[in-house]
Design a protein around this motif. Structure first.
Motif, mmCIF file in Angstrom:
data_model
loop_
_atom_site.group_PDB
_atom_site.id
_atom_site.type_symbol
_atom_site.label_atom_id
_atom_site.label_comp_id
_atom_site.label_asym_id
_atom_site.label_seq_id
_atom_site.Cartn_x
_atom_site.Cartn_y
_atom_site.Cartn_z
ATOM 1 N N THR A 53 37.463 47.537 38.243
ATOM 2 C CA THR A 53 37.644 48.810 38.943
ATOM 3 C C THR A 53 36.337 49.590 38.917
ATOM 4 N N GLY A 54 36.133 50.390 39.961
ATOM 5 C CA GLY A 54 34.898 51.172 40.046
ATOM 6 C C GLY A 54 33.688 50.273 40.132
ATOM 7 N N ALA A 55 33.733 49.306 41.053
ATOM 8 C CA ALA A 55 32.739 48.227 41.031
ATOM 9 C C ALA A 55 31.753 48.259 42.184
ATOM 10 N N ASN A 56 31.685 49.356 42.929
ATOM 11 C CA ASN A 56 30.767 49.353 44.066
ATOM 12 C C ASN A 56 29.334 49.725 43.687
ATOM 13 N N SER A 57 29.136 50.224 42.456
ATOM 14 C CA SER A 57 27.785 50.615 42.048
ATOM 15 C C SER A 57 27.698 50.646 40.531
ATOM 16 N N GLY A 58 26.512 50.934 40.023
ATOM 17 C CA GLY A 58 26.322 51.137 38.587
ATOM 18 C C GLY A 58 26.713 49.958 37.725
ATOM 19 N N LEU A 59 27.295 50.258 36.572
ATOM 20 C CA LEU A 59 27.610 49.221 35.599
ATOM 21 C C LEU A 59 28.697 48.282 36.090
ATOM 22 N N GLY A 60 29.644 48.807 36.852
ATOM 23 C CA GLY A 60 30.693 47.951 37.388
ATOM 24 C C GLY A 60 30.137 46.886 38.300
ATOM 25 N N LEU A 61 29.204 47.267 39.166
ATOM 26 C CA LEU A 61 28.585 46.304 40.073
ATOM 27 C C LEU A 61 27.730 45.314 39.292
ATOM 28 N N GLU A 62 26.995 45.798 38.291
ATOM 29 C CA GLU A 62 26.187 44.886 37.475
ATOM 30 C C GLU A 62 27.069 43.863 36.766
ATOM 31 N N ALA A 63 28.207 44.328 36.235
ATOM 32 C CA ALA A 63 29.136 43.398 35.579
ATOM 33 C C ALA A 63 29.643 42.362 36.580
ATOM 34 N N ALA A 64 29.947 42.795 37.790
ATOM 35 C CA ALA A 64 30.426 41.877 38.818
ATOM 36 C C ALA A 64 29.371 40.822 39.146
ATOM 37 N N LYS A 65 28.131 41.252 39.289
ATOM 38 C CA LYS A 65 27.051 40.309 39.586
ATOM 39 C C LYS A 65 26.906 39.268 38.477
ATOM 40 N N GLN A 66 27.044 39.725 37.234
ATOM 41 C CA GLN A 66 26.878 38.797 36.120
ATOM 42 C C GLN A 66 28.035 37.805 36.033
ATOM 43 N N LEU A 67 29.252 38.248 36.309
ATOM 44 C CA LEU A 67 30.377 37.321 36.342
ATOM 45 C C LEU A 67 30.178 36.285 37.447
ATOM 46 N N ALA A 68 29.638 36.734 38.579
ATOM 47 C CA ALA A 68 29.403 35.812 39.686
ATOM 48 C C ALA A 68 28.401 34.721 39.312
ATOM 49 N N THR A 69 27.384 35.075 38.533
ATOM 50 C CA THR A 69 26.388 34.063 38.140
ATOM 51 C C THR A 69 26.975 33.015 37.202
ATOM 52 N N HIS A 70 28.136 33.334 36.603
ATOM 53 C CA HIS A 70 28.805 32.372 35.730
ATOM 54 C C HIS A 70 29.974 31.693 36.443
ATOM 55 N N HIS A 71 29.914 31.734 37.780
ATOM 56 C CA HIS A 71 30.778 30.919 38.638
ATOM 57 C C HIS A 71 32.246 31.317 38.588
ATOM 58 N N VAL A 72 32.539 32.603 38.368
ATOM 59 C CA VAL A 72 33.920 33.042 38.476
ATOM 60 C C VAL A 72 34.396 32.705 39.889
ATOM 61 N N SER A 73 35.594 32.185 40.001
ATOM 62 C CA SER A 73 36.046 31.673 41.296
ATOM 63 C C SER A 73 36.511 32.773 42.246
ATOM 64 N N ARG A 74 37.099 33.813 41.711
ATOM 65 C CA ARG A 74 37.583 34.908 42.551
ATOM 66 C C ARG A 74 37.225 36.217 41.870
ATOM 67 N N LEU A 75 36.565 37.088 42.606
ATOM 68 C CA LEU A 75 36.081 38.343 42.051
ATOM 69 C C LEU A 75 36.619 39.481 42.907
ATOM 70 N N ILE A 76 37.472 40.300 42.311
ATOM 71 C CA ILE A 76 38.100 41.415 43.026
ATOM 72 C C ILE A 76 37.431 42.718 42.588
#
Length: 325
Positions: free
Chosen positions: A33-56
């Protein structure tokens, strides 16, 4: 921990680390939640680099969400990134979000990061003080919304899923006079109790810690590992309402990057097997404030739980809180 000198020392000496490079999240679904900027977006980017299959990613503004999605796909084009709208200020939005979450075939990780730091008193659409509405009431309702999906997945996989709620070291630093009121949450809606600068924001971060501890006590760790995390003092859009310039000076002197804050969030979400109901800071289990651990803190924890449940039952009957009520 919790003192000003300790805070300064750790901000200068601790260097948050990313997840081990061999950590694979393939096949997993994560929601932030709250993932369009800041720490939420950074966390999302890092999960993506570890091949999470679905990122909401949940966002208030769909257009900003699409921009966040584009920034993630630039580096990890094979990630399935979905943008969902969610606004903690509107109960209809929370109920619609819960209904949508219930359709997921699986949910392995939920990071409740959405929050606001209002420096002046204001009220949300619900009539509650804005920090309280978004940081505590909204987050509590959303925790119920994701918990059902997390438990369902845990039962299907016979393995625990994870729920992490973002708090702050600031929960050490506030007097929490409202705890003495007949009704704590009602008292926090009173403008006279707002305090100065970040005091109300930090009080809501204390509520996050108390809520997380009580929620964890009601859910077996074998089903969902529930913790709260302090991401550290970082460059982030969270500080956009601060106008005195003091925060900018502190950020220059002590601030971590948004990426480092993202490291802390992802570490709390994915690592620390065996933890439950814990406060994580500097990427390790740490004792919360002395107040939280005191008998008075335990009493406040129970009162906050009971008051929040009663408030949600009255104002948001569409939120499913079973089996807790």
């Amino acid at each position: 921990m919790g003192g000003f000198l300790s805070f300064c020392y750790r901000q200068l000496t601790v260097k948050p680390k990313p997840l081990p490079s061999n950590t694979s999240l393939k096949g997993k679904t994560a929601l932030i939640t709250g993932a369009n900027s800041g720490l939420g977006l950074e966390a999302a980017k890092q999960l993506a680099t570890h091949h999470v299959s679905r990122l909401i990613l949940t966002v208030r503004d769909a257009e900003k969400g699409e921009a966040a999605r584009t920034s993630i796909l630039e580096k990890t084009p094979n990630t399935n990134v979905e943008i969902w709208t969610l606004d903690h200020e509107f109960y209809d939005s929370i109920v619609a979000f819960q209904q949508r979450v219930s359709t997921l075939d699986r949910l392995d990780y939920a990071l409740l990061n959405a929050g606001v730091k209002k420096m002046e008193y204001s009220t949300a659409q619900t009539g509650h003080e804005t920090n309280v509405q978004i940081n505590h009431i909204g987050t509590s309702a959303v925790s119920f919304a994701v918990l059902r999906a997390l438990r369902k997945t845990a039962h299907q996989l016979n393995a625990p899923t994870r729920l992490t709620i973002v708090s702050s070291e600031g929960h050490f630093w506030i007097p929490f006079h409202e705890r003495k009121a007949e009704t704590i949450l009602e008292r926090m809606d009173d403008k006279a109790t707002f305090g100065h600068q970040m005091q109300r924001y930090y009080t809501t971060k204390l509520l996050n810690v108390l809520w997380t501890r009580n929620l964890a006590s009601k859910v077996p760790a074998e089903e969902v590992v529930i913790n709260t995390v302090n991401p550290g003092f970082c460059y982030s859009g969270l500080h956009r309402h601060e106008s005195t310039g003091i925060i900018k000076i502190f950020l220059w002197a002590f601030g971590w990057t948004s990426a480092q804050g993202g490291h802390c969030l992802v570490d709390a979400l994915v690592q620390h097997d065996g933890s439950h109901g814990k406060y994580l800071s500097d990427q390790k289990e740490t004792a919360p404030s002395a107040f939280v651990l005191s008998e008075e803190g335990k009493t406040a924890e129970t009162r906050i739980w009971d008051e929040t449940i009663a408030l949600l039952q009255k104002e948001v009957p569409g939120v499913n809180m079973s089996p807790f009520v």
